[in-house]
Design an enzyme around this catalytic site. Structure first.
Site, mmCIF file in Angstrom:
data_model
loop_
_atom_site.group_PDB
_atom_site.id
_atom_site.type_symbol
_atom_site.label_atom_id
_atom_site.label_comp_id
_atom_site.label_asym_id
_atom_site.label_seq_id
_atom_site.Cartn_x
_atom_site.Cartn_y
_atom_site.Cartn_z
ATOM 1 N N LYS A 242 5.584 3.522 -3.431
ATOM 2 C CA LYS A 242 5.471 3.217 -4.857
ATOM 3 C C LYS A 242 6.725 3.694 -5.623
ATOM 4 O O LYS A 242 7.513 4.477 -5.112
ATOM 5 C CB LYS A 242 4.206 3.863 -5.440
ATOM 6 C CG LYS A 242 2.914 3.284 -4.850
ATOM 7 C CD LYS A 242 2.804 1.786 -5.026
ATOM 8 C CE LYS A 242 1.389 1.230 -4.963
ATOM 9 N NZ LYS A 242 0.781 1.165 -3.645
HETATM 10 C C1 LIG Z 1 -0.942 1.098 -3.581
HETATM 11 C C2 LIG Z 1 -2.017 0.465 -4.349
HETATM 12 C C3 LIG Z 1 -3.291 1.050 -4.484
HETATM 13 C C4 LIG Z 1 -3.744 2.238 -3.679
HETATM 14 O O1 LIG Z 1 -2.944 3.328 -3.720
HETATM 15 P P1 LIG Z 1 -2.918 4.378 -2.497
HETATM 16 O O2 LIG Z 1 -2.238 5.552 -3.134
HETATM 17 O O3 LIG Z 1 -2.104 3.776 -1.400
HETATM 18 O O4 LIG Z 1 -4.299 4.666 -2.106
HETATM 19 C C5 LIG Z 1 -4.207 0.459 -5.335
HETATM 20 N N1 LIG Z 1 -3.925 -0.683 -5.985
HETATM 21 C C6 LIG Z 1 -2.735 -1.297 -5.851
HETATM 22 C C7 LIG Z 1 -2.471 -2.546 -6.623
HETATM 23 C C8 LIG Z 1 -1.751 -0.762 -5.010
HETATM 24 O O5 LIG Z 1 -0.591 -1.399 -4.863
#
Ligand SMILES: *Cc1c(COP(=O)(O)O)cnc(C)c1O
Length: 400
Positions: free
Chosen positions: A186
């Protein structure tokens, strides 16, 4: 996907502060921690950055969704509306609470289509979860307005758009709450981690207690004096090392976005030379976090030809219609009700009957868009050489 690109001395210094005290837990250890509360500080700074009152750190973006939905009272018998283009985590969280995910079409924003949302609201709709996919805004103001006429809360899944804005107002602050992910890919990362923001103090306190086994947080944060419990909870607590990294990454977020906006503009300019090309609708281009460039071609055949050239030039783009993690018709485990429970839950109810089924062809408008969309991820650090070769590839692709 840049957070890991900028990992450096700032992160190391913050981590060292934690290692120096030896306290990895976010609560208690008052004497030993010598005033170091990294997770608490990260929450405060993240809330301030987004311009909202309250922030709750948790272990991941998925747990942020689960904690927020739980605090909204979502459970079996409820429907939660989200979009058919999102990461699987969005509906995993809904299913884990026993509720039914309902999927809307997307439009040229590549996010929830408000017109379709209107059609999918029922008396069972308990929450609406628009997702700000690929770094850019959903039509959040329209969505919130529709939700308000039905008195349904909006949870913004902002996992992919930390730092995104509309006319200066941060994504995640339009609905009842916004959830974020700091996983390894992210925009800002803590390795694993998540956050929920809200302007509603009472709602925040419920989440704060729920993610900490239901501990009474009247003396929150830090103090654990009155150990009353208002309801059962669970454990989604972030640890101090993650909070420390989050502080260093948050301080770099706006600089990362500016660098990506610059790189994206260069690639977009080159992509404009493709005959018939169109670009994803941005509600506010200035507030785009620019993690991706998405562009539309004339049809799926044109899309295939363009990507063939790009691939041959070492610059292949992502076609999300083929992507098994982000696009409804490709979620075969969901479509085929594959679950580990012997009872078949959550697809089969206690009465042995099927609770819901999904038809992969039920989102034709989304398919029409996705089949002719290509996406380039944008990085913070892109060499002139790399940018030049992408532009050259796009120019060549414009001639097929
Ligand atoms: C990455 C992501 C999540 C989940 O996040 P994690 O930290 O990997 O559990 C939820 N929604 C979206 C749209 C994502 O891209």
């Amino acid at each position: 996907m840049p957070g890991f690109e900028v990992f450096g001395n700032e992160e190391k210094k913050e981590i060292q502060d934690v290692l120096d005290t030896g306290v990895l837990f976010r609560y208690e250890f008052a004497e030993q921690r010598k005033g170091v509360f990294k997770v608490r500080e990260f929450e405060e700074k993240f809330g301030q950055y987004c311009g909202t009152g309250f922030a709750q750190a948790v272990t991941s973006g998925t747990s942020a969704l689960k904690v927020a939905l739980t605090a909204l009272g979502v459970g079996p018998g409820d429907e939660v509306i989200t979009q058919g283009f999102t990461f699987v985590a969005t509906w995993e969280a809904i299913l884990e609470l026993g509720a039914q995910p309902v999927f809307t079409e997307i439009d040229a924003t590549l996010n929830m289509a408000p017109a379709d949302l209107k059609k999918k609201i029922t008396s069972k709709t308990r929450c609406i979860v628009p997702v700000h996919m690929l770094g850019a805004q959903a039509r959040i103001e329209e969505i919130v307005e529709i939700a308000q006429t039905h008195a349904i809360p909006v949870l913004e899944d902002t996992a992919q758009a930390a730092g995104g804005r509309i006319r200066g107002r941060h994504l995640g602050t339009f609905g009842r709450c916004g959830t974020f992910s700091f996983d390894a890919v992210k925009t800002m990362t803590t390795g694993e981690g998540g956050m929920i923001i809200t302007a509603d103090e009472a709602f925040w306190r419920v989440m704060s207690e729920y993610q900490d086994h239901g501990h009474d947080h009247i003396i929150n944060p830090g103090g654990r004096g009155g150990e009353g419990r208002r309801f059962i909870g669970s454990n989604y607590r972030m640890m101090e090392l993650q909070g420390a990294i989050g502080l260093a990454q948050l301080a770099k977020l706006d600089t990362m976005i500016i660098a990506m906006q610059k790189n994206k503009a260069t690639i977009k300019e080159a992509a404009s030379s493709i005959p018939g090309v169109g670009f994803r609708t941005l509600i506010d281009e200035k507030g785009d976090t620019a993690t991706h460039l998405a562009f539309f071609l004339q049809d799926s055949e044109h899309c295939r030809r363009v990507n063939e050239v790009l691939r041959a030039e070492g610059c292949g783009a992502i076609n999300f219609s083929e992507n098994a993690w982000h696009y409804f018709p490709q979620w075969e485990h969901l479509l085929n009700s594959r679950t580990l429970t012997s009872s078949g839950w959550p697809f089969t109810g206690a009465d042995g009957k099927r609770r819901f089924v999904y038809d992969p062809e039920s989102l034709p408008d989304s398919a029409e868009i996705m089949n002719r969309t290509l996406v380039f991820p944008v990085s913070v650090k892109m060499s002139q050489e790399r940018l030049d070769s992408m532009c050259l590839a796009l120019n060549k692709a414009g001639k097929v």
